[in-house]
Scaffold this motif. Structure first.
Motif, PDB file in Angstrom:
ATOM      1  N   TRP A 190     -11.134  60.862  37.177  1.00 18.30           N
ATOM      2  CA  TRP A 190     -12.113  60.726  38.259  1.00 18.30           C
ATOM      3  C   TRP A 190     -11.457  60.147  39.504  1.00 18.30           C
ATOM      4  CZ3 TRP A 190     -17.688  59.112  36.493  1.00 18.30           C
ATOM      5  CH2 TRP A 190     -18.626  59.536  37.444  1.00 18.30           C
ATOM      6  N   LEU A 191     -10.613  59.140  39.317  1.00 24.21           N
ATOM      7  CA  LEU A 191      -9.942  58.493  40.440  1.00 24.21           C
ATOM      8  C   LEU A 191      -8.935  59.414  41.128  1.00 24.21           C
ATOM      9  CD1 LEU A 191      -9.334  54.963  38.887  1.00 24.21           C
ATOM     10  CD2 LEU A 191     -10.834  55.489  40.815  1.00 24.21           C
ATOM     11  N   ASN A 192      -8.449  60.402  40.422  1.00 25.81           N
ATOM     12  CA  ASN A 192      -7.468  61.322  40.984  1.00 25.81           C
ATOM     13  C   ASN A 192      -8.103  62.496  41.712  1.00 25.81           C
ATOM     14  OD1 ASN A 192      -5.289  59.843  40.077  1.00 25.81           O
ATOM     15  ND2 ASN A 192      -5.142  60.939  38.144  1.00 25.81           N
ATOM     16  N   SER A 193      -9.412  62.451  41.878  1.00 24.46           N
ATOM     17  CA  SER A 193     -10.097  63.563  42.513  1.00 24.46           C
ATOM     18  C   SER A 193     -10.559  63.208  43.919  1.00 24.46           C
ATOM     19  CB  SER A 193     -11.323  63.970  41.684  1.00 24.46           C
ATOM     20  OG  SER A 193     -12.297  62.939  41.696  1.00 24.46           O
ATOM     21  N   GLY A 194     -10.534  64.193  44.810  1.00 23.27           N
ATOM     22  CA  GLY A 194     -11.121  64.079  46.143  1.00 23.27           C
ATOM     23  C   GLY A 194     -10.660  62.882  46.946  1.00 23.27           C
ATOM     24  N   SER A 195     -11.620  62.248  47.628  1.00 25.90           N
ATOM     25  CA  SER A 195     -11.299  61.138  48.536  1.00 25.90           C
ATOM     26  C   SER A 195     -10.878  59.877  47.804  1.00 25.90           C
ATOM     27  CB  SER A 195     -12.519  60.826  49.408  1.00 25.90           C
ATOM     28  OG  SER A 195     -13.634  60.486  48.602  1.00 25.90           O
TER      29      SER A 195
ATOM     30  N   VAL B 119      -7.301  47.079  50.203  1.00 26.44           N
ATOM     31  CA  VAL B 119      -8.015  46.621  49.006  1.00 26.44           C
ATOM     32  C   VAL B 119      -7.315  47.166  47.771  1.00 26.44           C
ATOM     33  CG1 VAL B 119     -10.195  46.689  47.741  1.00 26.44           C
ATOM     34  CG2 VAL B 119     -10.210  46.557  50.241  1.00 26.44           C
ATOM     35  N   ILE B 120      -7.157  46.327  46.767  1.00 26.35           N
ATOM     36  CA  ILE B 120      -6.645  46.793  45.481  1.00 26.35           C
ATOM     37  C   ILE B 120      -7.690  46.462  44.416  1.00 26.35           C
ATOM     38  CG2 ILE B 120      -5.279  44.661  45.211  1.00 26.35           C
ATOM     39  CD1 ILE B 120      -3.372  46.357  43.435  1.00 26.35           C
ATOM     40  N   PHE B 121      -8.107  47.481  43.684  1.00 25.17           N
ATOM     41  CA  PHE B 121      -9.141  47.319  42.665  1.00 25.17           C
ATOM     42  C   PHE B 121      -8.507  47.044  41.301  1.00 25.17           C
ATOM     43  CE2 PHE B 121     -11.084  49.994  45.925  1.00 25.17           C
ATOM     44  CZ  PHE B 121     -12.284  49.339  46.138  1.00 25.17           C
ATOM     45  N   TYR B 122      -8.991  46.014  40.644  1.00 23.65           N
ATOM     46  CA  TYR B 122      -8.613  45.724  39.267  1.00 23.65           C
ATOM     47  C   TYR B 122      -9.784  46.180  38.397  1.00 23.65           C
ATOM     48  CZ  TYR B 122      -4.694  43.065  41.088  1.00 23.65           C
ATOM     49  OH  TYR B 122      -3.532  42.705  41.722  1.00 23.65           O
ATOM     50  N   ILE B 123      -9.628  47.359  37.814  1.00 21.90           N
ATOM     51  CA  ILE B 123     -10.718  47.991  37.076  1.00 21.90           C
ATOM     52  C   ILE B 123     -10.582  47.650  35.594  1.00 21.90           C
ATOM     53  CG2 ILE B 123     -11.964  50.144  36.700  1.00 21.90           C
ATOM     54  CD1 ILE B 123     -10.306  51.323  39.030  1.00 21.90           C
ATOM     55  N   VAL B 124     -11.530  46.883  35.089  1.00 21.58           N
ATOM     56  CA  VAL B 124     -11.493  46.427  33.703  1.00 21.58           C
ATOM     57  C   VAL B 124     -12.320  47.384  32.852  1.00 21.58           C
ATOM     58  CG1 VAL B 124     -11.779  44.452  32.172  1.00 21.58           C
ATOM     59  CG2 VAL B 124     -11.428  44.091  34.632  1.00 21.58           C
TER      60      VAL B 124
ATOM     61  N   ILE C 158      -7.372  55.397  46.896  1.00 22.05           N
ATOM     62  CA  ILE C 158      -7.709  54.074  46.369  1.00 22.05           C
ATOM     63  C   ILE C 158      -6.518  53.485  45.612  1.00 22.05           C
ATOM     64  CG2 ILE C 158      -9.069  52.921  44.566  1.00 22.05           C
ATOM     65  CD1 ILE C 158     -11.480  54.416  45.476  1.00 22.05           C
ATOM     66  N   ARG C 159      -6.210  52.229  45.908  1.00 22.41           N
ATOM     67  CA  ARG C 159      -5.167  51.515  45.173  1.00 22.41           C
ATOM     68  C   ARG C 159      -5.847  50.782  44.033  1.00 22.41           C
ATOM     69  NH1 ARG C 159      -3.009  47.359  48.015  1.00 22.41           N
ATOM     70  NH2 ARG C 159      -1.063  47.458  46.869  1.00 22.41           N
ATOM     71  N   TYR C 160      -5.330  50.936  42.836  1.00 26.65           N
ATOM     72  CA  TYR C 160      -6.013  50.344  41.693  1.00 26.65           C
ATOM     73  C   TYR C 160      -5.054  50.000  40.559  1.00 26.65           C
ATOM     74  CZ  TYR C 160      -5.522  54.980  39.534  1.00 26.65           C
ATOM     75  OH  TYR C 160      -5.009  56.138  39.019  1.00 26.65           O
ATOM     76  N   LYS C 161      -5.535  49.149  39.686  1.00 25.35           N
ATOM     77  CA  LYS C 161      -4.863  48.825  38.434  1.00 25.35           C
ATOM     78  C   LYS C 161      -5.935  48.850  37.345  1.00 25.35           C
ATOM     79  CE  LYS C 161      -1.637  45.771  38.335  1.00 25.35           C
ATOM     80  NZ  LYS C 161      -0.882  44.497  38.379  1.00 25.35           N
TER      81      LYS C 161
ATOM     82  N   ALA D 286      -0.837  54.030  47.840  1.00 26.36           N
ATOM     83  CA  ALA D 286      -1.851  54.536  48.762  1.00 26.36           C
ATOM     84  C   ALA D 286      -1.694  53.854  50.118  1.00 26.36           C
ATOM     85  CB  ALA D 286      -3.244  54.284  48.202  1.00 26.36           C
ATOM     86  N   PRO D 287      -2.100  54.514  51.217  1.00 26.47           N
ATOM     87  CA  PRO D 287      -1.940  53.943  52.558  1.00 26.47           C
ATOM     88  C   PRO D 287      -2.642  52.601  52.687  1.00 26.47           C
ATOM     89  CG  PRO D 287      -2.595  56.252  52.678  1.00 26.47           C
ATOM     90  CD  PRO D 287      -2.707  55.842  51.244  1.00 26.47           C
ATOM     91  N   ARG D 288      -2.002  51.674  53.390  1.00 25.63           N
ATOM     92  CA  ARG D 288      -2.597  50.363  53.628  1.00 25.63           C
ATOM     93  C   ARG D 288      -3.084  50.281  55.057  1.00 25.63           C
ATOM     94  NH1 ARG D 288       1.175  45.836  50.612  1.00 25.63           N
ATOM     95  NH2 ARG D 288       1.241  46.829  48.583  1.00 25.63           N
TER      96      ARG D 288
END
Length: 390
Positions: free
Chosen positions: A132-137, A115-120, A141-144, A74-76
Motif C-alpha cells: 500500500w505504501l509503495n503505491s501512488g502518492s 516527517v518520518i513515520f514509525y508504523i507499529v 512517505i519516509r517510514y520505518k 524520500a525528499p525532505r
C-alpha cells in the motif's frame, strides 16, 4: 695478511649488521600489517554490532520490537530554512489499515517539514502495508515498519482477545522510547485521525519542565461532557478508575479531576526515560490484572487508566484544536462545517469509524483516503451503497 683478515672480519660484521637491519625491517612491516589487519577486523565487528543494535532495539535488556522495513530516501522539506525531522508513531492493525494510510497521507500533504513515520504493526500485516505504501502518492512517505511483539503484554492484560480496546497494538504508545530510540521528542497518534494543520505546530507544543508528555484535556470547550455509550459522561477520573479499591484511594487523586485523551499526544522521550514511564505503566497494568483497578463502566480504550495514574497532574496540554474528537461517538454531526474545517486535527474516537457503515464527516476523511491496491481493505459503506444499487 693481518690487514686482509681484518678487512674480512669487518666485511662479515657489516654483512651481519645489514642482515639484522633487514630482518628488523621485515619484522616491523609484518607487525604493522598485523596491527592493520587486527584493526580492520575490529572495525568490521564493531560495524556488525552496531547494525545488530540498530535492528534489534532493546529496552531494559528486552529485544522484541524490531524494525523490518525502512525507506530513508524520500525528499525532505525545509521548515524555516532548516531541516526538521518529526517522528510520528502510529499503530496499523490489519482491520484498520485504511485509517493509518489516510492519517499519514493527510500529515504528509499538510506540512513542509520532514516527517518520518514509525508504523507499529504485526508480522501478518507487513506485506499488505508495504504494498500500500509503495503505491501512488504514498511513495514519498519516509517510514520505518516495526513489528510489535505481543509477548511484551504477558501478565499485563487480562484477556488479549476481549474486544477491540484490548488489542495488542493499542499498547504501542507505552513503549515509545523503544520504538524510537534515537529521538528526543515524538508525536503519537491513533489511526482514526485526519490532520488538517501543519504537524510542525503540534510538534512544537511547549512542555513544562519535568513533564514527559502533553495531552488534550477532556474538559476543554470542544470536547467536554460528551455522552459515551455505556458510560454516561466519561470525562473525569472516576469514569476510568474504580475508587472503591483501596489502592486507587491511596493515590489521593481527586475523582473529579479532568481526564485526558491519549489518542494524540506529544512526548519528551528524554524525560520519559528519566522517569521510567514505561515501567510505571507496566506496573499499573499488572496491578489491574491482579486487583481489577479500572472502572466497571469503562467504555474507552483500556490504555487510558494507567496513563491517567502515571501522569496525574504531571502533564502539559496541547491546543484543543489539535485533537477535535468524538467524531466517532455517534453517527450524527455535532460540529458545524466551519468548525470542522478550522480544526487542525479531527479524531473519530468512538464506535463509528469513518470507514465503517455509518459515520459523521466521512467526506472529510475520504479526501485523504487512498484505495487499497490489493483490494483487501474497502470502505464498508461504499460496498453497501454499491450493493444497494444492483
Amino acid at each position: 695478511m693481518e690487514r686482509t683478515e681484518t678487512r674480512k672480519g669487518l666485511t662479515n660484521a657489516y654483512i651481519r649488521q645489514k642482515r639484522k637491519m633487514s630482518f628488523r625491517k621485515v619484522n616491523i612491516v609484518i607487525l604493522v600489517l598485523a596491527v592493520a589487519l587486527f584493526l580492520l577486523i575490529l572495525h568490521r565487528n564493531f560495524l556488525g554490532l552496531s547494525s545488530l543494535l540498530r535492528n534489534e532495539i532493546s529496552d531494559s535488556g528486552i529485544v522484541r520490537l524490531q524494525p523490518i522495513d525502512f525507506v530513508p530516501n524520500a525528499p525532505r522539506h525545509v521548515e524555516n530554512g532548516k531541516q526538521e525531522e518529526i517522528p510520528v508513531v502510529i499503530a496499523a492493525s490489519e482491520d484498520r489499515l485504511g485509517g493509518a494510510i489516510a492519517a499519514m497521507n493527510s500529515i504528509q500533504h499538510n506540512t513542509r517539514s520532514s516527517v518520518i513515520f514509525y508504523i507499529v504493526t504485526l508480522n501478518d500485516t507487513v506485506d499488505h502495508l508495504r504494498s500500500w505504501l509503495n503505491s501512488g502518492s504514498l511513495k514519498n512517505i519516509r517510514y520505518k515498519i516495526i513489528n510489535f511483539d505481543t509477548k511484551l503484554l504477558e501478565g499485563k492484560v487480562k484477556n488479549p482477545d476481549q474486544g477491540e480496546s484490548v488489542k495488542p497494538l493499542t499498547f504501542a504508545r507505552f513503549y515509545l522510547p523503544i520504538l524510537v530510540p534515537s529521538a528526543k521528542k515524538v508525536i503519537y497518534m491513533d489511526d482514526d485521525v485526519i490532520v488538517q494543520g501543519d504537524i510542525f505546530a503540534l510538534y512544537n507544543t511547549p512542555l513544562k519542565p519535568g513533564h514527559a508528555a502533553a495531552f488534550s484535556e477532556d474538559c476543554d470547550s470542544t470536547s467536554s461532557k460528551v455522552v459515551i455509550r455505556g458510560a454516561g459522561n466519561q470525562y473525569t477520573y472516576i469514569g476510568y478508575l474504580d475508587y472503591k479499591k483501596e489502592r486507587i484511594r491511596k493515590l489521593s487523586m481527586k475523582a473529579s479531576t479532568c481526564s485526558f485523551n491519549p489518542g494524540v499526544f506529544v512526548a519528551n522521550l528524554t524525560e520519559w526515560k528519566r522517569q521510567n514511564i514505561t515501567n510505571q505503566l507496566e506496573k499499573w497494568m499488572k496491578l489491574n490484572v491482579e486487583e481489577g483497578l479500572y472502572s466497571r463502566t469503562l467504555a474507552g480504550c483500556i490504555t487510558t487508566p494507567p496513563l491517567l495514574i502515571v501522569f496525574y497532574q504531571q502533564h502539559s496540554t496541547i491546543d484543543p484544536m489539535w485533537n477535535v474528537r468524538h467524531l466517532g461517538s455517534s453517527a450524527g454531526k455535532r460540529y458545524s462545517p466551519q468548525f470542522v474545517k478550522a480544526a487542525k486535527l479531527l479524531h473519530w474516537n468512538g464506535h463509528f469509524k469513518p470507514w465503517g457503515r455509518t459515520a459523521s464527516y466521512s467526506d472529510v476523511w475520504e479526501k485523504w483516503y487512498i484505495p487499497d491496491p490489493t483490494g483487501k481493505f474497502s470502505l464498508i459503506r461504499r460496498h453497501m451503497e454499491l450493493s444497494n444499487t444492483k
